[in-house]
Scaffold this active site. Structure first.
Site, PDB file in Angstrom:
ATOM      1  N   LYS A  13       0.834  -1.215   0.000  1.00  0.00           N
ATOM      2  CA  LYS A  13       0.000   0.000   0.000  1.00  0.00           C
ATOM      3  C   LYS A  13       0.865   1.260   0.000  1.00  0.00           C
ATOM      4  CE  LYS A  13      -2.081  -1.120   3.944  1.00  0.00           C
ATOM      5  NZ  LYS A  13      -1.421  -2.395   4.294  1.00  0.00           N
ATOM      6  N   ARG A  88      -8.403   0.627   9.857  1.00  0.00           N
ATOM      7  CA  ARG A  88      -8.007  -0.704  10.297  1.00  0.00           C
ATOM      8  C   ARG A  88      -8.999  -1.321  11.262  1.00  0.00           C
ATOM      9  NH1 ARG A  88      -2.071   0.913   9.219  1.00  0.00           N
ATOM     10  NH2 ARG A  88      -0.977  -1.051   9.426  1.00  0.00           N
ATOM     11  N   ARG A 127      12.772  -5.457   3.790  1.00  0.00           N
ATOM     12  CA  ARG A 127      12.394  -4.051   3.593  1.00  0.00           C
ATOM     13  C   ARG A 127      13.199  -3.105   4.492  1.00  0.00           C
ATOM     14  NH1 ARG A 127       6.215  -1.876   4.408  1.00  0.00           N
ATOM     15  NH2 ARG A 127       6.470  -2.336   6.625  1.00  0.00           N
ATOM     16  N   ARG A 156      12.409  -1.046  10.047  1.00  0.00           N
ATOM     17  CA  ARG A 156      11.359  -0.733  11.005  1.00  0.00           C
ATOM     18  C   ARG A 156      11.368  -1.786  12.101  1.00  0.00           C
ATOM     19  NH1 ARG A 156       5.844   0.550   7.752  1.00  0.00           N
ATOM     20  NH2 ARG A 156       5.030  -0.465   9.608  1.00  0.00           N
ATOM     21  N   ARG A 167       1.316  -8.480  13.758  1.00  0.00           N
ATOM     22  CA  ARG A 167       0.573  -7.587  12.851  1.00  0.00           C
ATOM     23  C   ARG A 167      -0.384  -8.385  11.967  1.00  0.00           C
ATOM     24  NH1 ARG A 167       5.415  -4.750  10.173  1.00  0.00           N
ATOM     25  NH2 ARG A 167       3.957  -3.527   8.948  1.00  0.00           N
TER      26      ARG A 167
HETATM   27  P1  AMP Z   1       1.833   1.062   8.741  1.00  0.00           P
HETATM   28  O1  AMP Z   1       2.945   1.975   8.391  1.00  0.00           O
HETATM   29  O2  AMP Z   1       0.552   1.403   8.019  1.00  0.00           O
HETATM   30  O3  AMP Z   1       2.189  -0.403   8.627  1.00  0.00           O
HETATM   31  O4  AMP Z   1       1.517   1.324  10.291  1.00  0.00           O
HETATM   32  C1  AMP Z   1       2.494   1.058  11.288  1.00  0.00           C
HETATM   33  C2  AMP Z   1       1.845   0.983  12.656  1.00  0.00           C
HETATM   34  O5  AMP Z   1       1.213   2.235  12.974  1.00  0.00           O
HETATM   35  C3  AMP Z   1       0.729  -0.048  12.796  1.00  0.00           C
HETATM   36  O6  AMP Z   1       1.220  -1.341  13.052  1.00  0.00           O
HETATM   37  C4  AMP Z   1      -0.052   0.533  13.961  1.00  0.00           C
HETATM   38  O7  AMP Z   1       0.617   0.328  15.195  1.00  0.00           O
HETATM   39  C5  AMP Z   1      -0.003   2.023  13.680  1.00  0.00           C
HETATM   40  N1  AMP Z   1      -1.123   2.452  12.790  1.00  0.00           N
HETATM   41  C6  AMP Z   1      -1.031   3.019  11.555  1.00  0.00           C
HETATM   42  N2  AMP Z   1      -2.245   3.272  11.044  1.00  0.00           N
HETATM   43  C7  AMP Z   1      -3.137   2.842  11.982  1.00  0.00           C
HETATM   44  C8  AMP Z   1      -4.564   2.811  12.043  1.00  0.00           C
HETATM   45  N3  AMP Z   1      -5.329   3.260  11.057  1.00  0.00           N
HETATM   46  N4  AMP Z   1      -5.122   2.303  13.164  1.00  0.00           N
HETATM   47  C9  AMP Z   1      -4.388   1.863  14.197  1.00  0.00           C
HETATM   48  N5  AMP Z   1      -3.048   1.844  14.200  1.00  0.00           N
HETATM   49  C10 AMP Z   1      -2.416   2.336  13.104  1.00  0.00           C
END
Ligand code: AMP
Length: 211
Positions: A13, A88, A127, A156, A167
């Site tokens: 994404k 989410r 990554r 990360r 996750r």
């Molecule tokens: P991402 O970069 O989208 O993989 O997000 C990394 C982390 O940020 C996730 O594993 C969550 O801990 C937090 N996070 C990002 N977006 C959301 C969301 N919409 N709802 C809840 N937690 C989020």
């Protein structure tokens, strides 16, 4: 156009969002990027989010909806948003609907990036991301420089195997039901095969959206 990018962590994404934003004339909103920025700067938001993020758990809905509400009412998003990882949970889907309504819009489509868990684990273990502009890279080592902004590439913390496993569990438990919520609510859903090169997947998504 307001488009929601949906799929498992590592589905691509974050890689596809800027490509689609450019071709659709919209701006990208990635809650994960906003949160990582806040953690790096040590703001109150970052302090609140960090422990959830390190474990691979979801940050509370009110925090996310605060970010989304503020962003979508701001000028950069006036022509639409490509929402990356923004919804989410079901309460977030309901909240986003209200936020879009308050600016006189509604979601145009949900793009589901389809990928199996085997590919995810392989992708996330290879990554790195730019510490500064968050661009993700495959097959580049931590410590190398970002091609876009010269920032340093890092791994990360939540791409470590234990956090990835968590996750994926969190996705199945809390995020997968969001897909059914959109289906029940009559959203336009397009499914894109997310296994392939970056440009192949972009072409598939654009074609599915008719753009
Ligand atoms: P991402 O970069 O989208 O993989 O997000 C990394 C982390 O940020 C996730 O594993 C969550 O801990 C937090 N996070 C990002 N977006 C959301 C969301 N919409 N709802 C809840 N937690 C989020």
């Amino acid at each position: 156009m307001d488009i929601l990018l949906f799929g498992k962590p590592g589905a691509g994404k974050g890689t596809q969002a800027p490509m689609l934003a450019e071709s659709l004339g919209a701006a990208t909103l990635a809650t994960g990027d906003v949160l990582r920025g806040a953690v790096r700067e040590g703001t109150p938001l970052g302090k609140k989010a960090k422990e959830y993020m390190d474990r691979g758990d979801l940050v509370p809905d009110d925090v996310i909806l605060g970010i989304v509400g503020e962003a979508l009412a701001s000028k950069p998003y006036a022509n639409g948003a490509i929402l990356d990882g923004v919804v989410r949970t079901v309460p977030q889907a309901e909240g986003l609907e209200k936020v879009l309504k308050s600016v006189g819009r509604k979601l145009d489509a949900l793009v589901y990036f389809d990928i199996d868990n085997e590919h995810i684990v392989e992708r996330l273990s290879g990554r790195t991301v730019c510490e500064k502009c968050q661009t993700p890279y495959m097959g580049r080592n931590a410590g190398e420089k970002c091609e876009k902004c010269g920032g340093t590439l890092v791994r990360r913390k939540d791409d470590e195997p234990d956090a990835v496993r968590n996750r994926l569990k969190v996705y199945e438990r809390q995020t997968a039901p969001v897909f059914d919520w959109y289906r029940r609510n009559g959203a336009r859903i397009v499914t894109v095969d997310a296994v392939g090169t970056v440009s192949e997947v972009t072409q598939r998504a654009r074609k599915a959206l008719g753009r």
